[in-house]
Write a protein that holds these residues in place. Structure first.
Motif, PDB file in Angstrom:
ATOM      1  N   GLN A  61       0.421  -1.387   0.283  1.00  0.00           N
ATOM      2  CA  GLN A  61      -0.103   0.734   0.052  1.00  0.00           C
ATOM      3  C   GLN A  61       0.891   1.553   0.031  1.00  0.00           C
ATOM      4  N   CYS A  62       2.221   1.133   0.664  1.00  0.00           N
ATOM      5  CA  CYS A  62       2.729   2.564   0.239  1.00  0.00           C
ATOM      6  C   CYS A  62       4.369   1.977  -0.641  1.00  0.00           C
ATOM      7  N   SER A  63       4.803   3.262  -0.325  1.00  0.00           N
ATOM      8  CA  SER A  63       6.579   2.910  -0.954  1.00  0.00           C
ATOM      9  C   SER A  63       7.346   4.036  -0.267  1.00  0.00           C
ATOM     10  N   GLU A  64       8.782   3.733  -0.869  1.00  0.00           N
ATOM     11  CA  GLU A  64       9.568   4.926  -0.002  1.00  0.00           C
ATOM     12  C   GLU A  64       8.960   5.764  -0.541  1.00  0.00           C
ATOM     13  N   LYS A  65       8.858   5.858  -1.902  1.00  0.00           N
ATOM     14  CA  LYS A  65       8.811   7.487  -2.904  1.00  0.00           C
ATOM     15  C   LYS A  65       7.371   8.248  -2.309  1.00  0.00           C
ATOM     16  N   LEU A  66       6.050   7.582  -1.566  1.00  0.00           N
ATOM     17  CA  LEU A  66       5.238   8.071  -1.349  1.00  0.00           C
ATOM     18  C   LEU A  66       5.348   8.269  -0.162  1.00  0.00           C
ATOM     19  N   VAL A  67       5.957   8.154   1.207  1.00  0.00           N
ATOM     20  CA  VAL A  67       6.023   7.702   2.226  1.00  0.00           C
ATOM     21  C   VAL A  67       7.218   9.171   2.411  1.00  0.00           C
ATOM     22  N   GLN A  68       7.954   9.039   0.696  1.00  0.00           N
ATOM     23  CA  GLN A  68       8.524  10.706   0.772  1.00  0.00           C
ATOM     24  C   GLN A  68       7.888  12.078   0.952  1.00  0.00           C
ATOM     25  N   LEU A  69       7.015  11.406   0.081  1.00  0.00           N
ATOM     26  CA  LEU A  69       6.451  12.626  -0.755  1.00  0.00           C
ATOM     27  C   LEU A  69       5.539  13.313   0.757  1.00  0.00           C
ATOM     28  N   ILE A  70       4.775  12.795   1.451  1.00  0.00           N
ATOM     29  CA  ILE A  70       3.770  12.340   2.419  1.00  0.00           C
ATOM     30  C   ILE A  70       5.036  13.254   3.540  1.00  0.00           C
ATOM     31  N   LEU A  71       6.107  12.740   4.043  1.00  0.00           N
ATOM     32  CA  LEU A  71       6.627  13.436   5.071  1.00  0.00           C
ATOM     33  C   LEU A  71       6.835  15.422   4.375  1.00  0.00           C
ATOM     34  N   HIS A  72       7.236  15.048   2.916  1.00  0.00           N
ATOM     35  CA  HIS A  72       7.242  16.528   2.330  1.00  0.00           C
ATOM     36  C   HIS A  72       6.360  17.673   3.185  1.00  0.00           C
ATOM     37  N   GLU A  73       5.025  16.587   2.580  1.00  0.00           N
ATOM     38  CA  GLU A  73       3.500  17.534   2.484  1.00  0.00           C
ATOM     39  C   GLU A  73       3.455  18.006   4.439  1.00  0.00           C
ATOM     40  N   TYR A  74       4.108  17.253   5.123  1.00  0.00           N
ATOM     41  CA  TYR A  74       3.906  18.098   6.685  1.00  0.00           C
ATOM     42  C   TYR A  74       5.717  19.033   7.346  1.00  0.00           C
ATOM     43  N   LYS A  75       6.501  19.343   5.951  1.00  0.00           N
ATOM     44  CA  LYS A  75       7.563  19.739   6.024  1.00  0.00           C
ATOM     45  C   LYS A  75       8.705  19.368   6.963  1.00  0.00           C
ATOM     46  N   ILE A  76       8.505  17.445   6.533  1.00  0.00           N
ATOM     47  CA  ILE A  76       9.752  16.784   7.586  1.00  0.00           C
ATOM     48  C   ILE A  76      10.675  16.273   5.991  1.00  0.00           C
ATOM     49  N   PHE A  77      11.769  16.814   6.278  1.00  0.00           N
ATOM     50  CA  PHE A  77      12.911  16.874   5.784  1.00  0.00           C
ATOM     51  C   PHE A  77      13.625  15.130   5.903  1.00  0.00           C
ATOM     52  N   ASN A  78      14.233  15.897   7.409  1.00  0.00           N
ATOM     53  CA  ASN A  78      14.785  14.458   7.647  1.00  0.00           C
ATOM     54  C   ASN A  78      14.060  13.813   8.406  1.00  0.00           C
ATOM     55  N   ALA A  79      14.135  12.478   9.078  1.00  0.00           N
ATOM     56  CA  ALA A  79      13.651  11.112  10.076  1.00  0.00           C
ATOM     57  C   ALA A  79      13.613   9.961   8.969  1.00  0.00           C
TER      58      ALA A  79
END
Length: 362
Positions: A195-213
């Motif tokens: 249901q999720c992929s690494e790219k989708l996880v990164q896009l969701i995190l970027h939406e929340y202004k999270i770039f390091n995690a």
């Protein structure tokens, strides 16, 4: 041969479109979750007016009784506790939170009769925000439903609670998530993700202004569940769906409702099946009664120590007195948690329901 190549190209194109659509859906869900959270935040002016209500937590557990107006919540409270809550055939009889206490198996269970929820409660209609805020502090939710109105009420109430971060009969997603100060996004998974992929996880995190995690998926979770982990304020609690007024529907319908997961059928008017509801409530609260015993004396079965299921001897010590664990030498336990009775145990021994314990100090 050419036809086969064309089919392969068409399939690849379709798969690419599906993946692109999934990414867009994941992003849209992240945006919606973020904007909904902003909309549902109470304004400072409304908070200053003191319009909310709350009841001090007491007893061994707290149960929130929620439902639409005139489904029988007040009648249920009056039947199960010694508290009299006004009950009438018109809507909005209860206008504030009314507490009562259910005495069952030696435990005092606080039952809160909350005002009837209406559609749009999450946006503040009908004091909905205050009702839902109190519900979030409960150990179990009893959702009272009118059996004569089918599944409409249940779906609407679930939608209202879901929108404010209350997850009913769900476990917290097994995802490790930790924001960092640098290093980018580290993504790993111990299972195959569908249901999720690494790219989708990164896009969701970027939406929340999270770039390091750091992100580690330990189970196959959906984008919605990952968003819940990022937001971090979701409440996961057990819920009993209680269908009232079963004396007004057919036996076939009663049987159908009773077979639904997490459901109990009752009639407050005719006092039907209330004992079974109490048994189920005890099961969902996951409480354990522990009895104490002094050396050379019989166990005290009149005053039980009520703990959560999975409690250890150390938890019992802390409940009796905060300094008892530091003076602990060993304990003698009688009951189903032991191989023989009495068994000499240490602080880490796990207690079970209706065990008897005698603590020996240094």
């Amino acid at each position: 041969m050419l036809g086969g190549q064309l089919v392969c190209v068409a399939v690849l194109k379709t798969l690419t479109e599906i993946r692109t659509t999934e990414y867009h859906l994941g992003l849209l869900k992240a945006k919606l979750a973020k904007y909904r959270a902003q909309l549902l935040e109470p304004s400072k002016s409304s908070a200053a007016k003191g319009e909310g209500f709350d009841v001090m937590k007491s007893g061994d557990a707290r149960v929130a009784l929620i439902g639409f107006p005139s489904v029988g919540k007040s009648t249920f409270l009056s039947l199960m506790t010694s508290t009299a809550s006004e009950a009438a055939s018109y809507e909005f009889t209860t206008l504030t939170c009314i507490p009562g206490v259910i005495e069952y198996k030696g435990a005092n269970i606080q039952l809160l009769d909350l005002p009837g929820i209406i559609e749009g409660a999450a946006q503040g209609k009908g004091r909905g925000r205050q009702v839902i805020a109190v519900a979030r502090t409960a150990d179990v939710v009893i959702m009272m439903l009118d059996a004569t109105k089918g599944e409409v009420q249940r779906a609407l109430l679930e939608k209202e609670l879901e929108s404010v971060g209350i997850r009913l009969n769900k476990n917290k997603p097994n995802i490790y998530f930790k924001p960092k100060k640098g290093g980018g996004i580290s993504f790993n998974s111990t299972v195959t993700l569908t249901q999720c992929s690494e790219k989708l996880v990164q896009l969701i995190l970027h939406e929340y202004k999270i770039f390091n995690a750091e992100v580690l998926f330990r189970e196959d979770c959906s984008p919605d569940e990952f968003i819940d982990v990022i937001v971090g304020n979701r409440v996961y609690m057990p819920c009993l769906y209680v269908y009232n007024k079963i004396d007004q529907i057919s036996m076939e319908e009663v049987d159908r409702l009773a077979r639904r997961p997490h459901s109990v059928v009752i009639s407050c008017g005719m006092k039907l099946n209330l004992d079974y509801l109490l048994e189920k409530l005890w099961e969902y609260l996951a409480l354990t009664c522990i009895y104490t015993k002094k050396r050379g004396q019989r166990p005290d079965f009149t005053d039980a120590i009520i703990l959560r299921k999975g409690a250890s001897v150390e938890h019992v010590c802390h409940r009796i007195h905060r300094s008892l664990a530091s003076q602990f030498k060993y304990a003698l336990v009688w009951g189903t948690s032991t191989k023989y009775s009495p068994q000499r145990v240490g602080l880490t021994h796990m207690m079970e329901h209706e065990d008897v314990i005698q603590i020996v100090k240094k």
